[in-house]
Design an enzyme around this catalytic site. Sequence first.
Site, short mmCIF file in Angstrom:
data_model
loop_
_atom_site.label_atom_id
_atom_site.label_comp_id
_atom_site.label_asym_id
_atom_site.label_seq_id
_atom_site.Cartn_x
_atom_site.Cartn_y
_atom_site.Cartn_z
N SER A 121 -8.32 1.78 11.47
CA SER A 121 -9.49 0.98 11.85
C SER A 121 -10.19 1.68 13.01
O SER A 121 -9.56 2.33 13.83
CB SER A 121 -9.05 -0.42 12.28
OG SER A 121 -10.10 -1.09 12.96
N SER A 122 -11.50 1.50 13.08
CA SER A 122 -12.25 2.13 14.16
C SER A 122 -11.94 1.52 15.52
O SER A 122 -12.33 2.08 16.55
CB SER A 122 -13.76 2.02 13.88
OG SER A 122 -14.15 0.67 13.74
N CYS A 123 -11.21 0.40 15.56
CA CYS A 123 -10.85 -0.21 16.85
C CYS A 123 -9.80 0.61 17.59
O CYS A 123 -9.46 0.29 18.73
CB CYS A 123 -10.36 -1.63 16.65
SG CYS A 123 -8.74 -1.77 15.88
N TYR A 150 -3.64 -4.90 17.84
CA TYR A 150 -3.88 -4.37 16.50
C TYR A 150 -4.20 -2.88 16.57
O TYR A 150 -3.70 -2.09 15.75
CB TYR A 150 -5.04 -5.13 15.86
CG TYR A 150 -5.43 -4.65 14.49
CD1 TYR A 150 -4.65 -4.93 13.38
CD2 TYR A 150 -6.62 -3.94 14.30
CE1 TYR A 150 -5.02 -4.50 12.11
CE2 TYR A 150 -7.00 -3.51 13.04
CZ TYR A 150 -6.20 -3.79 11.95
OH TYR A 150 -6.57 -3.36 10.69
N LYS A 154 -2.27 0.42 14.82
CA LYS A 154 -2.92 1.41 13.96
C LYS A 154 -2.80 2.83 14.54
O LYS A 154 -2.65 3.80 13.80
CB LYS A 154 -4.40 1.04 13.77
CG LYS A 154 -4.60 -0.16 12.87
CD LYS A 154 -4.03 0.10 11.49
CE LYS A 154 -4.24 -1.05 10.55
NZ LYS A 154 -3.71 -0.76 9.18
N HIS A 193 -13.62 -11.35 9.84
CA HIS A 193 -14.41 -10.48 10.69
C HIS A 193 -15.86 -10.98 10.71
O HIS A 193 -16.23 -11.91 10.01
CB HIS A 193 -14.35 -9.04 10.17
CG HIS A 193 -13.04 -8.38 10.43
ND1 HIS A 193 -12.08 -8.22 9.44
CD2 HIS A 193 -12.51 -7.84 11.55
CE1 HIS A 193 -11.03 -7.61 9.96
NE2 HIS A 193 -11.26 -7.37 11.22
#
Length: 326
Positions: A121-123, A150, A154, A193
């Site tokens: 994920s880009s987070c 989270y 990842k 989301h």
Amino acid sequence: MTSSDGLDYTPGELERGATFYVAGHRGLVGSAIWRKLVSSGFENLVGKSSSELDLKERDAVFDFFRETKPKYVVLAAAKVGGILANSTYPVDFLSDNIRIQSNVMDAALEAGVERLLFLGSSCIYPKFAAQPIREDSLLTGHLEPTNDAYAIAKITGILNVQAVRRQYGLPWISAMPTNLYGPNDNFSPKGSHVLPALIRRYDEAARSGATSVTNWGTGTPRREFLHADDMADACLHLLEHYDGPSQVNVGTGTDVTIREIAETIAEVVGYQGETEWDTSKPDGTPQKLLDVSKLAQAGWTSKISLQEGLERTVAWYREHVGALRE
């Protein structure tokens, strides 16, 4: 790339008759990947629902891999949610995702899986990373606190893939998608989301004749959105054309404000009322736009426009609204 057993695993066209396991095949990303693989001629796809195989149960995962012996794996299974869910249940998001990833990757390693794609994920990137965000921004600053648990899970998955590459020489790779949307998304009021949450909110307002809709934050943060079918297309392309230790950003390379996406969704669903913004609620990261030059160098760019993607997603939502998870 040559593995520790001396075999050459240079990327190329995947064997259409080989066993291919898609972990999380019923979710937003996994179902899109499944559709892409079917349309691309893969004949031996394997998927298990969470009720059939709990990926948090290590022994069950190892037994499954020993029995199935997949040649290829896409790890799209994850516990996911929006700002509210992530900030409310950080232990769940950290523990569940680390267990899912470690169990699947360790079992895949034992089973000799040749090619594995891990979806992150880009987070994972710092809250104030320079925009657009390059892959080498990883671990260079503080994370967004509302979803740091989270993100750490990842990041652990990315490092797991890199460790397998270093220790065993297998050409496993990681892909980091931007904000995804499309069929089989989570439209739950408490767990979704931003984009599916907005679709549900505006569609319900349009149906009920509500005169006002209230969204979180100021509407000023900028976000990049990619349709899940585009993501699936990129995943197969990377599996057949990319081999490198760095994760690859997957996105469109363009972004819009939350206010702009809300206005577009309101138009698509036919909502005629006013939109208000609750500025006491958090905005999250001010901007999150991915640098997709590495993906472009690998020969792939997005094809589905935001307008087209939203129209398709709203149509799917309305067709399935009675059977969606809460």
